[in-house]
Design a protein around this motif. Structure first.
Motif, PDB file in Angstrom:
ATOM      1  N   VAL A   7      10.195 -47.937 -10.918  1.00 17.25           N
ATOM      2  CA  VAL A   7      11.133 -46.870 -10.542  1.00 17.25           C
ATOM      3  C   VAL A   7      10.844 -45.704 -11.480  1.00 17.25           C
ATOM      4  CG1 VAL A   7      13.577 -46.226 -10.449  1.00 17.25           C
ATOM      5  CG2 VAL A   7      12.881 -48.534  -9.776  1.00 17.25           C
ATOM      6  N   VAL A   8      10.608 -44.540 -10.910  1.00 13.32           N
ATOM      7  CA  VAL A   8      10.350 -43.371 -11.754  1.00 13.32           C
ATOM      8  C   VAL A   8      11.625 -42.537 -11.844  1.00 13.32           C
ATOM      9  CG1 VAL A   8       7.865 -43.205 -11.424  1.00 13.32           C
ATOM     10  CG2 VAL A   8       9.362 -42.118  -9.777  1.00 13.32           C
ATOM     11  N   LEU A  29      26.568 -49.721  -8.470  1.00 11.73           N
ATOM     12  CA  LEU A  29      26.075 -48.628  -9.315  1.00 11.73           C
ATOM     13  C   LEU A  29      26.834 -47.313  -9.075  1.00 11.73           C
ATOM     14  CD1 LEU A  29      22.175 -49.101  -8.922  1.00 11.73           C
ATOM     15  CD2 LEU A  29      23.706 -50.174 -10.588  1.00 11.73           C
ATOM     16  N   GLU A  34      22.660 -41.440 -13.668  1.00  9.01           N
ATOM     17  CA  GLU A  34      21.264 -41.833 -13.863  1.00  9.01           C
ATOM     18  C   GLU A  34      20.382 -40.599 -13.858  1.00  9.01           C
ATOM     19  OE1 GLU A  34      19.909 -44.141 -10.458  1.00  9.01           O
ATOM     20  OE2 GLU A  34      19.817 -42.336  -9.235  1.00  9.01           O
ATOM     21  N   LEU A  35      19.103 -40.850 -14.089  1.00  3.69           N
ATOM     22  CA  LEU A  35      18.096 -39.812 -13.933  1.00  3.69           C
ATOM     23  C   LEU A  35      17.604 -39.886 -12.485  1.00  3.69           C
ATOM     24  CD1 LEU A  35      16.217 -40.544 -17.253  1.00  3.69           C
ATOM     25  CD2 LEU A  35      17.759 -38.614 -16.805  1.00  3.69           C
ATOM     26  N   PRO A  36      17.551 -38.766 -11.770  1.00  2.38           N
ATOM     27  CA  PRO A  36      17.110 -38.829 -10.374  1.00  2.38           C
ATOM     28  C   PRO A  36      15.696 -39.372 -10.265  1.00  2.38           C
ATOM     29  CG  PRO A  36      17.240 -36.550 -11.142  1.00  2.38           C
ATOM     30  CD  PRO A  36      17.834 -37.404 -12.222  1.00  2.38           C
ATOM     31  N   GLY A  37      15.414 -40.027  -9.148  1.00  2.00           N
ATOM     32  CA  GLY A  37      14.081 -40.617  -8.962  1.00  2.00           C
ATOM     33  C   GLY A  37      14.168 -41.747  -7.974  1.00  2.00           C
ATOM     34  N   LYS A  39      11.813 -45.497  -6.261  1.00  2.00           N
ATOM     35  CA  LYS A  39      10.704 -46.457  -6.339  1.00  2.00           C
ATOM     36  C   LYS A  39       9.375 -45.816  -5.958  1.00  2.00           C
ATOM     37  CE  LYS A  39      13.804 -50.112  -4.829  1.00  2.00           C
ATOM     38  NZ  LYS A  39      14.654 -49.561  -3.763  1.00  2.00           N
ATOM     39  N   GLU A  57      15.795 -36.233  -2.692  1.00  2.00           N
ATOM     40  CA  GLU A  57      17.150 -36.442  -3.219  1.00  2.00           C
ATOM     41  C   GLU A  57      17.861 -35.151  -3.574  1.00  2.00           C
ATOM     42  OE1 GLU A  57      17.037 -39.002  -6.612  1.00  2.00           O
ATOM     43  OE2 GLU A  57      16.709 -40.798  -5.397  1.00  2.00           O
ATOM     44  N   LEU A  74      15.217 -52.866 -15.398  1.00  2.00           N
ATOM     45  CA  LEU A  74      16.384 -52.604 -14.549  1.00  2.00           C
ATOM     46  C   LEU A  74      16.817 -53.952 -13.981  1.00  2.00           C
ATOM     47  CD1 LEU A  74      15.095 -49.339 -12.821  1.00  2.00           C
ATOM     48  CD2 LEU A  74      16.478 -49.554 -14.885  1.00  2.00           C
ATOM     49  N   LYS A  75      17.137 -53.993 -12.707  1.00  2.00           N
ATOM     50  CA  LYS A  75      17.440 -55.299 -12.112  1.00  2.00           C
ATOM     51  C   LYS A  75      16.150 -56.120 -12.091  1.00  2.00           C
ATOM     52  CE  LYS A  75      16.959 -53.099  -7.631  1.00  2.00           C
ATOM     53  NZ  LYS A  75      17.614 -52.641  -6.420  1.00  2.00           N
ATOM     54  N   ASP A  97      21.708 -40.291  -2.104  1.00  2.00           N
ATOM     55  CA  ASP A  97      21.935 -41.267  -3.187  1.00  2.00           C
ATOM     56  C   ASP A  97      22.942 -40.824  -4.255  1.00  2.00           C
ATOM     57  OD1 ASP A  97      20.090 -42.904  -2.007  1.00  2.00           O
ATOM     58  OD2 ASP A  97      18.484 -42.534  -3.450  1.00  2.00           O
ATOM     59  N   LEU A 115      24.371 -45.351 -16.421  1.00  2.00           N
ATOM     60  CA  LEU A 115      24.160 -46.762 -16.129  1.00  2.00           C
ATOM     61  C   LEU A 115      23.781 -47.466 -17.430  1.00  2.00           C
ATOM     62  CD1 LEU A 115      22.025 -46.442 -12.871  1.00  2.00           C
ATOM     63  CD2 LEU A 115      24.294 -47.492 -13.035  1.00  2.00           C
ATOM     64  N   ASP A 118      20.287 -47.410 -18.441  1.00  2.00           N
ATOM     65  CA  ASP A 118      19.694 -46.092 -18.688  1.00  2.00           C
ATOM     66  C   ASP A 118      19.931 -45.591 -20.118  1.00  2.00           C
ATOM     67  OD1 ASP A 118      19.320 -46.199 -15.859  1.00  2.00           O
ATOM     68  OD2 ASP A 118      19.216 -44.011 -15.838  1.00  2.00           O
TER      69      ASP A 118
HETATM   70  N1  LIG Z   1      16.301 -43.399  -9.668  1.00  2.00           N
HETATM   71  C1  LIG Z   1      16.808 -44.192 -10.614  1.00  2.00           C
HETATM   72  N2  LIG Z   1      17.119 -45.456 -10.304  1.00  2.00           N
HETATM   73  C2  LIG Z   1      17.645 -46.203 -11.261  1.00  2.00           C
HETATM   74  C3  LIG Z   1      17.907 -45.696 -12.553  1.00  2.00           C
HETATM   75  N3  LIG Z   1      18.481 -46.688 -13.285  1.00  2.00           N
HETATM   76  C4  LIG Z   1      18.581 -47.773 -12.488  1.00  2.00           C
HETATM   77  O1  LIG Z   1      19.043 -48.877 -12.759  1.00  2.00           O
HETATM   78  N4  LIG Z   1      18.065 -47.482 -11.247  1.00  2.00           N
HETATM   79  C5  LIG Z   1      17.970 -48.436 -10.135  1.00  2.00           C
HETATM   80  C6  LIG Z   1      18.828 -48.090  -8.957  1.00  2.00           C
HETATM   81  C7  LIG Z   1      18.077 -48.703  -7.805  1.00  2.00           C
HETATM   82  O2  LIG Z   1      18.390 -50.092  -7.754  1.00  2.00           O
HETATM   83  C8  LIG Z   1      16.633 -48.553  -8.228  1.00  2.00           C
HETATM   84  C9  LIG Z   1      15.993 -47.295  -7.695  1.00  2.00           C
HETATM   85  O3  LIG Z   1      16.059 -47.308  -6.366  1.00  2.00           O
HETATM   86  P1  LIG Z   1      16.486 -46.030  -5.497  1.00  2.00           P
HETATM   87  O4  LIG Z   1      17.406 -46.510  -4.437  1.00  2.00           O
HETATM   88  O5  LIG Z   1      16.950 -44.895  -6.333  1.00  2.00           O
HETATM   89  O6  LIG Z   1      15.036 -45.662  -4.994  1.00  2.00           O
HETATM   90  P2  LIG Z   1      14.492 -45.385  -3.560  1.00  2.00           P
HETATM   91  O7  LIG Z   1      15.126 -44.118  -3.072  1.00  2.00           O
HETATM   92  O8  LIG Z   1      13.020 -45.454  -3.670  1.00  2.00           O
HETATM   93  O9  LIG Z   1      15.040 -46.661  -2.794  1.00  2.00           O
HETATM   94  P3  LIG Z   1      15.161 -47.038  -1.267  1.00  2.00           P
HETATM   95  O10 LIG Z   1      16.526 -46.497  -0.873  1.00  2.00           O
HETATM   96  O11 LIG Z   1      14.014 -46.396  -0.579  1.00  2.00           O
HETATM   97  O12 LIG Z   1      15.121 -48.535  -1.328  1.00  2.00           O
HETATM   98  O13 LIG Z   1      16.637 -48.486  -9.645  1.00  2.00           O
HETATM   99  C10 LIG Z   1      17.577 -44.362 -12.858  1.00  2.00           C
HETATM  100  O14 LIG Z   1      17.778 -43.830 -13.961  1.00  2.00           O
HETATM  101  N5  LIG Z   1      17.037 -43.638 -11.844  1.00  2.00           N
END
Ligand SMILES: Nc1nc2c([nH]c(=O)n2[C@H]2C[C@H](O)[C@@H](COP(=O)(O)OP(=O)(O)OP(=O)(O)O)O2)c(=O)[nH]1
Length: 132
Positions: A7-8, A29, A34-37, A39, A57, A74-75, A97, A115, A118
């Motif tokens: 996850v970036v 959550l 969090e920081l935006p970003g 997978k 986003e 993370l998880k 999100d 979080l 984080d």
């Molecule tokens: N972007 C982001 N995600 C985080 C942070 N901390 C943290 O636990 N997460 C978790 C939340 C989500 O379970 C996962 C990132 O998934 P996401 O839902 O934001 O990414 P995505 O848009 O690619 O996901 P998807 O809906 O396509 O499955 O990591 C953080 O600082 N930034």
């Protein structure tokens, strides 16, 4: 062993402030910051994923500037990597999100409820931010 999903996260810094985003989902959550970003998808570099996620986003064009050294769990099966990023075009809006954004000064960084996973990452961002 299978590779973790990366996850970036973006430490988007503009005008001496850092952007924090409040998650609207999933329920466990939601309301935390969090920081935006998101997978990294197959065939994508982390930097490309970062640019894509910030466009989707937040509706902005941004570029990664510098990786923040480290990797935070993370998880299960997921790790967070962070890049300092620079805004090139647009004003961030919580399109996907997130339901709220805040630009935080250095003094305000701990005013939001990050979080749990984080907190150490934000600490590392602060160290880079203070040095830049
Ligand atoms: N972007 C982001 N995600 C985080 C942070 N901390 C943290 O636990 N997460 C978790 C939340 C989500 O379970 C996962 C990132 O998934 P996401 O839902 O934001 O990414 P995505 O848009 O690619 O996901 P998807 O809906 O396509 O499955 O990591 C953080 O600082 N930034």
């Amino acid at each position: 062993m299978t590779q973790p999903i990366v996850v970036v996260g973006a430490a988007l810094v503009d005008g001496g402030r850092l952007l924090a985003a409040r998650r609207s989902a999933p329920v466990e959550l939601a309301g935390r910051w969090e920081l935006p970003g998101g997978k990294v998808e197959p065939g994508e570099s982390p930097e490309q994923a970062l640019v894509r996620e910030l466009r989707e986003e937040l509706g902005v064009t941004a570029e990664p500037v510098e990786r923040v050294q480290g990797e935070w769990p993370l998880k299960p099966g997921h790790v967070l990597r962070i890049w300092v990023a620079r805004l090139l075009d647009g004003a961030p809006e919580p399109l996907e999100d997130h339901d709220e954004l805040r630009w935080l000064t250095l003094e305000e960084v701990w005013d939001v409820d990050w979080l749990d996973q984080d907190v150490a990452a934000v600490d590392a961002v602060l160290a880079v931010w203070k040095r830049r």
